[in-house]
Scaffold this active site. Structure first.
Site, short mmCIF file in Angstrom:
data_model
loop_
_atom_site.label_atom_id
_atom_site.label_comp_id
_atom_site.label_asym_id
_atom_site.label_seq_id
_atom_site.Cartn_x
_atom_site.Cartn_y
_atom_site.Cartn_z
N MET A 154 0.82 -1.20 0.00
CA MET A 154 0.00 0.00 0.00
C MET A 154 0.86 1.26 0.00
SD MET A 154 -1.45 -2.61 1.73
CE MET A 154 -2.96 -3.57 1.57
N PRO A 155 1.71 1.40 -0.98
CA PRO A 155 2.50 2.64 -0.96
C PRO A 155 1.68 3.83 -1.43
CG PRO A 155 3.60 0.88 -2.22
CD PRO A 155 2.18 0.48 -2.02
#
Lengths: 66, 66, 66, 66, 66, 66
Positions: free
Chosen positions: C1-2
């Site tokens: 989940m960058p």
């Protein structure tokens, strides 16, 4: 597609974070027409030495609340 | 002069960070005309309790992946 | 989940932004194990008066590149 | 109402943070007409593996300063 | 002392921003024990060319919603 | 390697930004041991409708300063 970043003092529990992020998502859906799947929220926890507000570090205010 | 901030789940190794930042720098040099010496990238690692996406905290999704 | 935020000088075209964000996404998928659908990138365009680097504003450097 | 976020290498002491934030607040009051009570500063400390600058991670540069 | 930064697509009205920020403040007061006077929220409006999500720029998705 | 991001109300002049960023850089050099060439500062200008502080939008406070 609101991307929300919250920087706050460390110490909040997972339950607090869950309730707050859920309510923030809801605020963006209701008031800004965002879709739930497009709301992304990140939280960065920082110690009291890392927040300066009202003219002093929070760590200093807590030692001298007067 | 692109300044890049990446907030991502903790746990990536130094090797992963090296490869990713190098590739991101290259993307900005190739596609946006940035100079290598002007690209700055920071990474903030956060736990799964601190990312809300697709309607729930990542920590909750991992407990209930169904 | 960058979650990636890029602050850069205004003036890049949509084509440049498309190519750069696509390559950045790919870098995070390949090197950090992210899923395409979990990569979110935002770009904030700023004028040269709003970036200070190498000891001066970029707007000043462009007037005095020597 | 300037909101300032500083991302820097971990290791600075509380005294350094106090002096730096106080001086930054003063800069915004003197030069931008901000009021002390409206200046908010947060600091995010990151390890050397999390900053990429001048073409490499800071952790790599420190191992190979040449 | 939560500091909230929201990056979202331009176009929301002042009424929408007022309602959303008020609700977000309330979420942080109720669920995280923050004081109203310590909640600071900023909004950065960006065009559709500046948000990449679900594998493409939002500007591209709007041209090809299928 | 401090990376500083300032979000503030639009309207400051280039002279104000030059003086403020120079002083902020100096604060980080003097108090945190940073090198001038490693200090990067970006400014994001936002309208009064985009800052919520002390329980209301700044745009509302300016209409009702009482």
């Amino acid at each position: 597609m609101p991307i929300v970043n919250i920087t706050m003092l460390e110490g909040r529990t997972e339950d607090q974070k869950r309730a707050a992020t859920e309510a923030i998502k809801e605020a963006l859906v209701q008031h800004c027409g965002a879709k739930t799947e497009n709301v992304v929220i990140t939280i960065v926890d920082v110690p009291t030495t890392n927040v300066y507000m009202n003219g002093m570090l929070v760590s200093d205010r807590r030692r001298n609340p007067g």
